[in-house]
Design a protein around this motif. Structure first.
Motif, PDB file in Angstrom:
ATOM      1  N   GLY A 134       0.808  -1.206   0.000  1.00 45.16           N
ATOM      2  CA  GLY A 134       0.000   0.000   0.000  1.00 45.16           C
ATOM      3  C   GLY A 134       0.842   1.257   0.000  1.00 45.16           C
ATOM      4  O   GLY A 134       1.988   1.251   0.461  1.00 45.16           O
ATOM      5  N   CYS A 135       0.259   2.326  -0.523  1.00 43.43           N
ATOM      6  CA  CYS A 135       0.904   3.643  -0.531  1.00 43.43           C
ATOM      7  C   CYS A 135       0.021   4.608   0.250  1.00 43.43           C
ATOM      8  O   CYS A 135      -1.179   4.732  -0.037  1.00 43.43           O
ATOM      9  CB  CYS A 135       1.080   4.166  -1.954  1.00 43.43           C
ATOM     10  SG  CYS A 135       2.151   3.162  -2.992  1.00 43.43           S
ATOM     11  N   GLY A 160      -0.375  -4.497  12.125  1.00 48.17           N
ATOM     12  CA  GLY A 160      -0.289  -5.945  12.039  1.00 48.17           C
ATOM     13  C   GLY A 160       1.143  -6.421  12.140  1.00 48.17           C
ATOM     14  O   GLY A 160       2.078  -5.623  12.262  1.00 48.17           O
ATOM     15  N   ASP A 161       1.297  -7.733  12.112  1.00 51.40           N
ATOM     16  CA  ASP A 161       2.631  -8.322  12.223  1.00 51.40           C
ATOM     17  C   ASP A 161       3.390  -8.194  10.907  1.00 51.40           C
ATOM     18  O   ASP A 161       2.822  -8.304   9.823  1.00 51.40           O
ATOM     19  CB  ASP A 161       2.533  -9.803  12.592  1.00 51.40           C
ATOM     20  CG  ASP A 161       1.913 -10.008  13.966  1.00 51.40           C
ATOM     21  OD1 ASP A 161       2.064  -9.103  14.817  1.00 51.40           O
ATOM     22  OD2 ASP A 161       1.270 -11.053  14.168  1.00 51.40           O
ATOM     23  N   SER A 162       4.683  -7.962  11.024  1.00 46.32           N
ATOM     24  CA  SER A 162       5.583  -7.960   9.866  1.00 46.32           C
ATOM     25  C   SER A 162       5.147  -6.989   8.781  1.00 46.32           C
ATOM     26  O   SER A 162       5.141  -7.316   7.587  1.00 46.32           O
ATOM     27  CB  SER A 162       5.712  -9.372   9.272  1.00 46.32           C
ATOM     28  OG  SER A 162       6.191 -10.275  10.235  1.00 46.32           O
ATOM     29  N   VAL A 163       4.742  -5.784   9.164  1.00 46.54           N
ATOM     30  CA  VAL A 163       4.441  -4.735   8.191  1.00 46.54           C
ATOM     31  C   VAL A 163       5.696  -3.884   8.032  1.00 46.54           C
ATOM     32  O   VAL A 163       6.127  -3.214   8.971  1.00 46.54           O
ATOM     33  CB  VAL A 163       3.258  -3.860   8.638  1.00 46.54           C
ATOM     34  CG1 VAL A 163       3.041  -2.722   7.646  1.00 46.54           C
ATOM     35  CG2 VAL A 163       1.989  -4.695   8.757  1.00 46.54           C
ATOM     36  N   PHE A 164       6.298  -3.943   6.861  1.00 50.38           N
ATOM     37  CA  PHE A 164       7.506  -3.167   6.595  1.00 50.38           C
ATOM     38  C   PHE A 164       7.116  -1.811   6.026  1.00 50.38           C
ATOM     39  O   PHE A 164       6.266  -1.726   5.138  1.00 50.38           O
ATOM     40  CB  PHE A 164       8.422  -3.912   5.623  1.00 50.38           C
ATOM     41  CG  PHE A 164       8.988  -5.176   6.198  1.00 50.38           C
ATOM     42  CD1 PHE A 164      10.104  -5.137   7.028  1.00 50.38           C
ATOM     43  CD2 PHE A 164       8.407  -6.406   5.919  1.00 50.38           C
ATOM     44  CE1 PHE A 164      10.625  -6.304   7.567  1.00 50.38           C
ATOM     45  CE2 PHE A 164       8.921  -7.576   6.453  1.00 50.38           C
ATOM     46  CZ  PHE A 164      10.035  -7.522   7.280  1.00 50.38           C
ATOM     47  N   GLN A 165       7.759  -0.782   6.549  1.00 48.17           N
ATOM     48  CA  GLN A 165       7.412   0.582   6.184  1.00 48.17           C
ATOM     49  C   GLN A 165       8.637   1.294   5.625  1.00 48.17           C
ATOM     50  O   GLN A 165       9.699   1.313   6.248  1.00 48.17           O
ATOM     51  CB  GLN A 165       6.886   1.326   7.417  1.00 48.17           C
ATOM     52  CG  GLN A 165       6.609   2.798   7.197  1.00 48.17           C
ATOM     53  CD  GLN A 165       6.056   3.458   8.447  1.00 48.17           C
ATOM     54  OE1 GLN A 165       5.255   2.860   9.162  1.00 48.17           O
ATOM     55  NE2 GLN A 165       6.491   4.668   8.727  1.00 48.17           N
ATOM     56  N   LEU A 170       5.421   3.713   1.790  1.00 48.82           N
ATOM     57  CA  LEU A 170       5.128   2.428   1.169  1.00 48.82           C
ATOM     58  C   LEU A 170       5.111   1.357   2.252  1.00 48.82           C
ATOM     59  O   LEU A 170       6.039   1.280   3.062  1.00 48.82           O
ATOM     60  CB  LEU A 170       6.182   2.093   0.113  1.00 48.82           C
ATOM     61  CG  LEU A 170       6.139   0.697  -0.516  1.00 48.82           C
ATOM     62  CD1 LEU A 170       4.878   0.536  -1.363  1.00 48.82           C
ATOM     63  CD2 LEU A 170       7.383   0.458  -1.373  1.00 48.82           C
ATOM     64  N   TYR A 171       4.055   0.537   2.278  1.00 52.20           N
ATOM     65  CA  TYR A 171       3.928  -0.546   3.241  1.00 52.20           C
ATOM     66  C   TYR A 171       3.911  -1.881   2.504  1.00 52.20           C
ATOM     67  O   TYR A 171       3.296  -2.008   1.435  1.00 52.20           O
ATOM     68  CB  TYR A 171       2.628  -0.425   4.041  1.00 52.20           C
ATOM     69  CG  TYR A 171       2.502   0.821   4.876  1.00 52.20           C
ATOM     70  CD1 TYR A 171       2.936   0.854   6.195  1.00 52.20           C
ATOM     71  CD2 TYR A 171       1.923   1.972   4.350  1.00 52.20           C
ATOM     72  CE1 TYR A 171       2.805   1.989   6.975  1.00 52.20           C
ATOM     73  CE2 TYR A 171       1.787   3.127   5.117  1.00 52.20           C
ATOM     74  CZ  TYR A 171       2.231   3.120   6.423  1.00 52.20           C
ATOM     75  OH  TYR A 171       2.099   4.262   7.181  1.00 52.20           O
ATOM     76  N   LEU A 172       4.549  -2.896   3.085  1.00 47.84           N
ATOM     77  CA  LEU A 172       4.525  -4.251   2.536  1.00 47.84           C
ATOM     78  C   LEU A 172       4.324  -5.241   3.683  1.00 47.84           C
ATOM     79  O   LEU A 172       4.948  -5.100   4.740  1.00 47.84           O
ATOM     80  CB  LEU A 172       5.834  -4.585   1.811  1.00 47.84           C
ATOM     81  CG  LEU A 172       6.342  -3.646   0.725  1.00 47.84           C
ATOM     82  CD1 LEU A 172       7.364  -2.671   1.295  1.00 47.84           C
ATOM     83  CD2 LEU A 172       6.977  -4.429  -0.417  1.00 47.84           C
ATOM     84  N   SER A 173       3.485  -6.236   3.456  1.00 53.85           N
ATOM     85  CA  SER A 173       3.247  -7.233   4.497  1.00 53.85           C
ATOM     86  C   SER A 173       2.818  -8.557   3.868  1.00 53.85           C
ATOM     87  O   SER A 173       2.037  -8.575   2.915  1.00 53.85           O
ATOM     88  CB  SER A 173       2.157  -6.768   5.456  1.00 53.85           C
ATOM     89  OG  SER A 173       1.841  -7.785   6.390  1.00 53.85           O
TER      90      SER A 173
END
Length: 290
Positions: A188-189, A256-261, A273-276
């Motif tokens: 997500g952005c 949440g768990d393991s959401v990289f920002q 930018l988010y990645l999970s």
């Protein structure tokens, strides 16, 4: 020709900083690189020659006199459409961050076979997060594709900055999309209205003036295109994936768990930018749809 991710390389080297990267990228929109910078960026002269020419009274006369450049090469440089890296190089010179010879070395080093700026940046991030690259290698692949898509579809230079450093990055709208199958991934952005509008205008080529349904549709379509490219790439690795519909929420911060920002800086502003691999969790358990 400089590295496609020259700005990321400069950030990795410390020439750009997290504090000034966005400002420098924005300034690069409004400069016309000098012939000397264009010659350096295209590899027509080296750092030693650049130092000699920097000390000469006139670049063109000195370059011709020393047989470093031909009249035809100089004519081609005058007609060339400057690359983003040349524009950024000119800003660095104008701001006194580097000299001509140092800029030449940066251009040269950035095209070395072992120079992979995005891969280096993501590796350093994973190390700082104590994350295993074997488990999170997808981040490198996705981030490199993401920056390349911004260059291609948004016509902008862009770089990533590590971690929870979104201070100063105003974020109102979150557009996100989930992918399933062999690999579960949600990306997500999160951005403010000005950045969303700039992205929508660049992607669509339309003169949009408000963050309305059309602007949001543009950002969601960009996600469809980008993530469609990603799952095509993954299918080439025998990992079949499919796309959910993109969604946009207002004032929603994914948890949440393991959401990289990661912070992303572009010529028109910054966003997050988010990645999970586990999906996004919102405070009320579900997103608020626009």
């Amino acid at each position: 020709m400089a590295n496609r991710y020259f700005s990321q390389y400069l950030l990795n080297k410390g020439v750009l900083t997290p504090e000034n990267a966005g400002e420098m990228l924005a300034k690069s929109l409004n400069v016309t690189p000098e012939l000397s910078v264009l010659a350096l960026e295209k590899g027509l002269i080296n750092s030693e020659q650049a130092l000699e020419l920097a000390e000469a009274a006139g670049f063109i006369r000195a370059a011709l006199g020393k047989n470093y450049l031909t009249a035809l090469q100089l004519d081609d440089l005058k007609k060339a459409v400057p690359e983003r890296s040349a524009c950024l190089g000119q800003v660095l010179l104008d701001e006194g961050v580097v000299g001509l010879s140092e800029l030449a070395k940066l251009f040269e080093e950035s095209v070395a076979p072992d120079c992979h700026p995005v891969e280096t940046a993501v590796h350093d991030m994973l190390v700082s997060w104590n994350a295993d690259e074997n488990d999170y290698g997808y981040i490198k692949d996705y981030v490199e594709l993401f920056l390349g898509a911004l260059q291609r579809f948004m016509n902008t230079d862009a770089l990533i900055i590590q971690g929870d450093n979104s201070d100063g990055v105003d974020t109102t709208y979150l557009t996100y999309q989930s992918m399933g199958g062999a690999l579960q991934l949600t990306v997500g952005c999160r951005m403010n209205g000005d950045v969303m509008l700039a992205m929508a205008k660049r992607f669509s080529g339309e003169a949009l003036t408000d963050v309305d349904e059309m602007a949001i549709d543009c950002i969601e379509e960009f996600c469809n295109v980008l993530n469609g490219l990603y799952i095509v790439n993954m299918s080439g690795k025998s990992q079949d994936m499919d796309l959910d519909m993109p969604q946009t929420v207002e004032n929603g911060e994914p948890g949440g768990d393991s959401v990289f920002q990661l912070r992303v800086e572009t010529e028109f502003g910054g966003f997050v930018l988010y990645l999970s691999m586990d999906g996004f969790v919102f405070e009320d358990g579900k997103p608020l749809h626009w």
